[in-house]
Design an enzyme around this catalytic site. Structure first.
Site, short mmCIF file in Angstrom:
data_model
loop_
_atom_site.label_atom_id
_atom_site.label_comp_id
_atom_site.label_asym_id
_atom_site.label_seq_id
_atom_site.Cartn_x
_atom_site.Cartn_y
_atom_site.Cartn_z
N GLU A 1 0.80 -1.78 0.23
CA GLU A 1 0.17 -0.13 -0.02
C GLU A 1 0.57 1.27 0.42
O GLU A 1 1.29 1.51 1.11
CB GLU A 1 -1.03 0.13 1.59
CG GLU A 1 -2.00 1.72 1.30
CD GLU A 1 -2.70 1.21 2.58
OE1 GLU A 1 -2.35 0.32 3.88
OE2 GLU A 1 -3.63 2.59 2.84
N GLU B 1 -11.99 1.41 4.97
CA GLU B 1 -11.04 2.05 5.58
C GLU B 1 -11.47 3.37 6.13
O GLU B 1 -10.76 4.14 5.96
CB GLU B 1 -9.99 1.20 5.76
CG GLU B 1 -8.89 1.53 6.48
CD GLU B 1 -7.55 1.56 6.27
OE1 GLU B 1 -6.78 0.24 5.79
OE2 GLU B 1 -7.13 2.36 5.43
#
Ligand code: LER
Ligand code: MN
Length: 271
Positions: free
Chosen positions: A153, A247
């Site tokens: 990420e 998220e």
């Protein structure tokens, strides 16, 4: 594309961008009730996951596990893949390796976000990028043994100084040379770093393996100012079939954040 929602079991991360906090049971029950397809779990570590219990929850609520976050290695234990100290780097790799093994029970990949660390006065940018590439290659091969991807990420400039954009993530993956390692496109980080979210997604194509689906202010999708239709269009264009995983901050509360996300998703997918 499939819907997912995050749950954090890490007390030290309280207040961070996770939708559910209180227990796996509550998260599974609410997620199933709202119509999500999967749960993404941010756990304190491998031993905190009772595999039989989580399997039971998956079957009771007909939910998949979308992914396991590994950031607790940093938050709880101060580990990073680019630390100046080789012992700490080894512990960081061991921590992620054991999370990959936990994930293998659920067909769920591990996420490397904050565990990438940053370059500093004691580790140059080139050294840090080399260490990160080496770890991704090694951990990617372990994921491959379990027929799983490994998710890397890129993070915004306030959280890393390594790969901050999707294009920098693609450059890094070219160096890693392990097809198993895919990028996690977090729309919050992208909103800070990218010139154009949709173009970055199209340029990365099948390198994208997971999406953190969230708005510009890190609240639930629909509570900020990201223009979502072009983002969904870009994901369709690259044939993305993975998770859109919420998220986001539990604001104003977990239930509302989860409900707003799924409502936004339904509107987008219908259109
Ligand atoms: C951290 O900002 C983040 O987005 C997480 O997914 C990384 O573990
Ligand atoms: Mn994220």
């Amino acid at each position: 594309m499939k819907s997912a929602v995050t749950v954090s079991l890490v007390e030290e991360a309280r207040g961070g961008p996770f939708v559910f906090w209180d227990s796996l049971e509550v998260a599974f029950q609410s997620a199933a009730h709202l119509g999500f397809e999967a749960i993404e779990i941010f756990a304190p570590g491998p031993s905190a996951i009772d595999i039989a219990h989580v399997k039971q929850l998956c079957s009771t609520y007909s939910l998949q596990v979308a992914a396991f976050g590994t950031g607790a290695g940093m938050v709880k234990h101060g580990l990073s893949l680019t630390d100046a100290d080789a012992t700490i780097r080894q512990k960081a790799r061991d921590f992620i390796a054991s999370m990959i093994q936990v994930g293998a029970n659920f067909g769920a990949p591990a996420i490397i976000g904050s565990m990438q660390g940053r370059w500093s006065a004691s580790v140059s940018r080139d050294q840090a990028m080399g260490l990160l590439a080496g770890s991704l290659r090694e951990l990617g091969s372990l994921a491959a043994e379990h027929s799983l991807p490994l998710l890397y990420e890129p993070l915004n400039r306030y959280e890393t100084n390594l790969a901050k954009t999707i294009a920098e993530g693609c450059d890094l993956l070219r160096e890693v040379q392990c097809e198993q390692v895919k990028l996690l496109a977090d729309l919050f980080h992208m909103n800070i770093e990218e010139a154009d979210l949709s173009r970055s997604i199209v340029a990365a194509g099948d390198r994208i393996g997971h999406v953190h689906f969230v708005d510009s202010n890190r609240r639930a999708a629909g509570m900020g100012h990201i223009d979502f239709p072009p983002v969904i269009q870009a994901l369709r264009e690259i044939g993305y079939k993975g998770f859109l995983s919420a998220e986001a901050f539990a604001l104003p509360d977990s239930e509302t954040a989860a409900r707003t996300t799924i409502e936004t998703l339904r509107r987008l997918v219908r259109s």
